[in-house]
Design a protein around this motif. Structure first.
Motif, PDB file in Angstrom:
ATOM      1  N   THR A 334       0.837  -1.191   0.000  1.00 36.65           N
ATOM      2  CA  THR A 334       0.000   0.000   0.000  1.00 36.65           C
ATOM      3  C   THR A 334       0.875   1.245   0.000  1.00 36.65           C
ATOM      4  OG1 THR A 334      -1.709  -1.182   1.239  1.00 36.65           O
ATOM      5  CG2 THR A 334      -1.858   1.208   1.203  1.00 36.65           C
ATOM      6  N   ASN A 335       0.482   2.221  -0.771  1.00 34.10           N
ATOM      7  CA  ASN A 335       1.213   3.474  -0.839  1.00 34.10           C
ATOM      8  C   ASN A 335       1.096   4.215   0.493  1.00 34.10           C
ATOM      9  OD1 ASN A 335       2.495   5.812  -1.620  1.00 34.10           O
ATOM     10  ND2 ASN A 335       0.857   6.537  -2.954  1.00 34.10           N
ATOM     11  N   GLY A 336       2.235   4.465   1.138  1.00 36.11           N
ATOM     12  CA  GLY A 336       2.237   5.128   2.437  1.00 36.11           C
ATOM     13  C   GLY A 336       2.476   6.608   2.344  1.00 36.11           C
ATOM     14  N   GLU A 337       1.830   7.224   1.385  1.00 36.75           N
ATOM     15  CA  GLU A 337       2.025   8.667   1.214  1.00 36.75           C
ATOM     16  C   GLU A 337       0.714   9.306   0.767  1.00 36.75           C
ATOM     17  OE1 GLU A 337       4.465  11.208  -1.996  1.00 36.75           O
ATOM     18  OE2 GLU A 337       5.768  10.081  -0.618  1.00 36.75           O
ATOM     19  N   VAL A 338       0.347  10.413   1.395  1.00 38.17           N
ATOM     20  CA  VAL A 338      -0.859  11.158   1.040  1.00 38.17           C
ATOM     21  C   VAL A 338      -0.508  12.638   0.975  1.00 38.17           C
ATOM     22  CG1 VAL A 338      -3.201  11.796   1.725  1.00 38.17           C
ATOM     23  CG2 VAL A 338      -2.404   9.458   2.071  1.00 38.17           C
ATOM     24  N   PHE A 339      -0.852  13.291  -0.154  1.00 35.98           N
ATOM     25  CA  PHE A 339      -0.572  14.720  -0.341  1.00 35.98           C
ATOM     26  C   PHE A 339       0.899  15.047  -0.069  1.00 35.98           C
ATOM     27  CE2 PHE A 339      -5.125  14.769   1.126  1.00 35.98           C
ATOM     28  CZ  PHE A 339      -5.661  14.954  -0.154  1.00 35.98           C
ATOM     29  N   LYS A 409       1.896  -0.572  -5.888  1.00 34.52           N
ATOM     30  CA  LYS A 409       1.371  -0.226  -4.569  1.00 34.52           C
ATOM     31  C   LYS A 409       0.030   0.479  -4.731  1.00 34.52           C
ATOM     32  CE  LYS A 409       5.415  -0.284  -1.625  1.00 34.52           C
ATOM     33  NZ  LYS A 409       6.020   0.309  -0.414  1.00 34.52           N
ATOM     34  N   VAL A 410      -0.979  -0.028  -4.049  1.00 34.18           N
ATOM     35  CA  VAL A 410      -2.337   0.467  -4.255  1.00 34.18           C
ATOM     36  C   VAL A 410      -2.607   1.698  -3.396  1.00 34.18           C
ATOM     37  CG1 VAL A 410      -3.122  -1.861  -4.790  1.00 34.18           C
ATOM     38  CG2 VAL A 410      -3.351  -0.994  -2.453  1.00 34.18           C
ATOM     39  N   SER A 411      -3.692   2.379  -3.714  1.00 37.05           N
ATOM     40  CA  SER A 411      -4.079   3.581  -2.975  1.00 37.05           C
ATOM     41  C   SER A 411      -4.511   3.235  -1.550  1.00 37.05           C
ATOM     42  CB  SER A 411      -5.233   4.275  -3.702  1.00 37.05           C
ATOM     43  OG  SER A 411      -5.840   5.256  -2.883  1.00 37.05           O
ATOM     44  N   PRO A 412      -4.196   4.087  -0.580  1.00 42.11           N
ATOM     45  CA  PRO A 412      -4.666   3.865   0.795  1.00 42.11           C
ATOM     46  C   PRO A 412      -6.185   3.836   0.901  1.00 42.11           C
ATOM     47  CG  PRO A 412      -2.961   5.571   0.737  1.00 42.11           C
ATOM     48  CD  PRO A 412      -3.331   5.284  -0.680  1.00 42.11           C
ATOM     49  N   MET A 413      -6.891   4.406  -0.069  1.00 37.87           N
ATOM     50  CA  MET A 413      -8.344   4.452  -0.028  1.00 37.87           C
ATOM     51  C   MET A 413      -8.963   3.063  -0.004  1.00 37.87           C
ATOM     52  SD  MET A 413      -9.168   7.528   0.343  1.00 37.87           S
ATOM     53  CE  MET A 413     -10.927   7.244   0.189  1.00 37.87           C
ATOM     54  N   TRP A 414      -8.269   2.089  -0.547  1.00 39.24           N
ATOM     55  CA  TRP A 414      -8.797   0.722  -0.502  1.00 39.24           C
ATOM     56  C   TRP A 414      -8.918   0.241   0.942  1.00 39.24           C
ATOM     57  CZ3 TRP A 414     -11.306  -1.696  -4.120  1.00 39.24           C
ATOM     58  CH2 TRP A 414     -11.081  -1.362  -5.461  1.00 39.24           C
ATOM     59  N   LEU A 415      -7.852   0.409   1.715  1.00 34.16           N
ATOM     60  CA  LEU A 415      -7.911  -0.029   3.109  1.00 34.16           C
ATOM     61  C   LEU A 415      -8.891   0.818   3.911  1.00 34.16           C
ATOM     62  CD1 LEU A 415      -4.189  -0.885   3.985  1.00 34.16           C
ATOM     63  CD2 LEU A 415      -6.061  -2.428   3.435  1.00 34.16           C
ATOM     64  N   LEU A 416      -8.973   2.109   3.635  1.00 29.52           N
ATOM     65  CA  LEU A 416      -9.935   2.958   4.340  1.00 29.52           C
ATOM     66  C   LEU A 416     -11.360   2.461   4.106  1.00 29.52           C
ATOM     67  CD1 LEU A 416      -8.541   6.574   3.688  1.00 29.52           C
ATOM     68  CD2 LEU A 416      -8.114   5.066   5.622  1.00 29.52           C
ATOM     69  N   SER A 417     -11.654   2.071   2.871  1.00 27.92           N
ATOM     70  CA  SER A 417     -12.992   1.584   2.535  1.00 27.92           C
ATOM     71  C   SER A 417     -13.285   0.240   3.184  1.00 27.92           C
ATOM     72  CB  SER A 417     -13.141   1.480   1.010  1.00 27.92           C
ATOM     73  OG  SER A 417     -12.922   2.729   0.394  1.00 27.92           O
ATOM     74  N   ILE A 418     -12.295  -0.637   3.165  1.00 22.38           N
ATOM     75  CA  ILE A 418     -12.486  -1.958   3.785  1.00 22.38           C
ATOM     76  C   ILE A 418     -12.725  -1.823   5.282  1.00 22.38           C
ATOM     77  CG2 ILE A 418     -11.338  -4.153   4.309  1.00 22.38           C
ATOM     78  CD1 ILE A 418      -9.887  -3.779   1.552  1.00 22.38           C
ATOM     79  N   TYR A 419     -11.952  -0.962   5.926  1.00 20.74           N
ATOM     80  CA  TYR A 419     -12.145  -0.735   7.352  1.00 20.74           C
ATOM     81  C   TYR A 419     -13.530  -0.150   7.647  1.00 20.74           C
ATOM     82  CZ  TYR A 419      -7.286  -1.738   8.624  1.00 20.74           C
ATOM     83  OH  TYR A 419      -6.080  -2.360   8.850  1.00 20.74           O
TER      84      TYR A 419
END
Length: 509
Positions: A334-339, A409-419
């Motif tokens: 997962t990509n560990g970077e936002v903005f 590496k996938v977007s962090p939004m995937w894990l946010l949605s799953i959670y």
């Protein structure tokens, strides 16, 4: 039939005119809320580091990640994590027994906090010996604390029919999630970016703050929280001590032979513990069901409770992989970077409690709003809904898992949605499960029934550990699909059987 521990404390439920409350609930909920918050801060902070620390320096660690871990592969790390979580909840059963028969809930919490602090301090010492000793101590202390804390929440209300009871447990559950949210941000950051063992030491500090909070606020608790409901007699104490020493000697001899013969591997510990975590819940439920001292009403309620137990075990089998399968995915894929801002993968462990804090008040209000209109879903419908959502979450997880197969590496939004999906299911099951356990508990098994509820987590995590130990790839789409399908089918079975289950529950809804 309600436990006398809740039925005999009417004064706790309705404060005197002008008396202080905690969001409309008995004031004693405040120290329990804060103590659980700090204890969960220590627990989830350590948990956020656990699997990443285990794989650090090994073949499955992320490139460029901090070294100094135990260099294990992902499968072994997942099995250790699952067994550790399973043991925390397995030991809630003897923890409840100790609260019922030896120390009472209040004293049990004080002692358990000291054990947990010692465990985290052992984790702060480099080396495998200190690490596994620390895990054992934290598991023992957490087990002793968990069931007794929840029992004391139940003491605050006017029996199982108090309309605020589910809301009170939901607020208590928010305390858990405030601690769980803050822990990865603080402990996870220090552990992953500065020093693993300093992070573990911060977890010890969190438990120390929880103990101080509890000692200050004990005057607001129900007097019943200091009572030992069924004190252990001297003859019984001697018999239990004798049995314990016999089993300890057998284990020492067995593992001594295995060790000196040169055949010992980690699986000699993991597999027996996993099997134990499956056998004990079945044995405990069967023993309670066969107890002839229970009334016919209590026997019927235990039969109904078994449905909830099995559903919860399947739910936690998937949900608890947030700290193993999903944690490794966050670290490596997962990509560990936002903005433009990078962050450690342990921060993802704060997402679920953040969703809980956002949604728990909504759910608490929703259940009360529906109850006033006589339209609140039954406990069985809430459980079936939870199973559906947890299954769907892993079906969704398959998508980013496939996307990352080529190294992307996938977007962090995937894990946010799953959670988010998992949290909706969690709020339909976990606080409701705590509440229904206190409502349906036979009088003889007051604190122990909270331990029984936590055994559902044990059973689910032990299944996960056995699957991982057997070599199955928990991060592979086929295994995810099987687990997701099991959850959805279990939810459908509960929904189809809802009328039968409601009949077994008697006067409990």
């Amino acid at each position: 039939m309600a436990s006398s521990l809740t039925k005999d404390t009417p004064g706790q439920g309705t404060p005197a005119s002008g008396g202080k409350t905690f969001f409309g609930h008995p004031r004693g909920l405040a120290p329990l809320f804060l103590t659980e918050m700090w204890e969960r801060f220590s627990y989830y902070g350590m948990r956020a580091l656990l699997v990443v620390y285990l794989i650090s320096g090994g073949p499955d660690a992320a490139k460029g990640a901090q070294g100094g871990g135990l260099a294990m592969n992902e499968g072994t790390a997942a099995a250790i994590y699952s067994i550790y979580v399973a043991m925390v909840y397995l030991l809630a059963m003897p923890g409840g027994w100790i609260g019922d028969r030896i120390w009472g809930p209040r004293k049990s919490v004080v002692i358990s906090a000291g054990v947990i602090m010692t465990g985290h301090l052992c984790l702060a010492i480099p080396g495998q010996a200190g690490f596994f000793a620390g895990l054992a101590l934290v598991a023992m202390g957490s087990g002793l604390l968990k069931s007794n804390m929840s029992t004391m929440v139940g003491h605050l209300y006017d029996g199982p029919q108090d309309p605020r009871r589910d809301g009170g447990f939901t607020i208590f559950y928010m305390g858990i999630n405030i601690g769980a949210f803050a822990a990865p941000l603080a402990i996870g950051t220090v552990g992953q970016t500065v020093n693993w063992h300093l992070g573990f030491a911060m977890a010890a500090l969190g438990m120390a703050l929880g103990l101080v909070t509890f000692l200050i606020g004990t005057r607001h608790l129900s007097p019943q929280s200091s009572v030992v409901p069924t004190p252990l007699q001297a003859e019984e104490r001697a018999a239990w001590l004798r049995k314990g020493l016999i089993w300890l000697a057998i284990a020492a001899v067995f593992y001594g032979i295995v060790g000196f013969s040169g055949h010992f591997t980690l699986n000699w510990a993991l597999i027996p513990l996993a099997l134990l975590g499956l056998v004990i819940p079945i044995t405990v439920l069967a023993r309670i069901k066969r107890d002839r001292e229970l009334s016919d009403t209590e026997q019927t309620k235990v039969s109904g409770y078994i449905w909830f137990f099995v559903a919860a075990a399947v739910f936690w089998m998937i949900f608890d992989q947030a700290g193993s399968t999903m944690s490794v995915f966050a670290e490596t894929k997962t990509n560990g970077e936002v903005f433009g801002m990078s962050f450690p993968s342990s921060w993802f462990q704060s997402v679920n409690p953040l969703w809980v804090m956002a949604l728990a008040p909504v759910f608490a209000w929703l259940w009360l709003w529906l109850a006033r209109r006589d339209r609140e879903p039954s406990t069985t419908v809430k459980f079936a809904t939870a199973m559906f959502f947890i299954g769907v979450s892993f079906f969704v997880f398959i998508v980013p898992m496939l996307m990352a197969e080529d190294g992307t590496k996938v977007s962090p939004m995937w894990l946010l949605s799953i959670y988010l999906i998992q949290t909706i299911g969690e709020l339909c099951l976990s606080p409701v499960g705590l509440s229904v356990t206190t409502k349906m508990a036979p009088q003889k098994y007051a604190s122990q029934m909270m331990g029984v509820w936590f055994l559902a987590v044990t059973a689910g995590d032990c299944v996960t550990s056995l699957i991982s130990t057997a070599g199955a790839d928990l991060s592979g789409p086929p295994v995810l699909a099987v687990e997701a399908g099991m959850a959805v089918l279990a939810g459908f079975a509960v929904w189809l059987s809802r009328k039968k289950i409601i009949a077994l529950m008697g006067d409990v809804r």
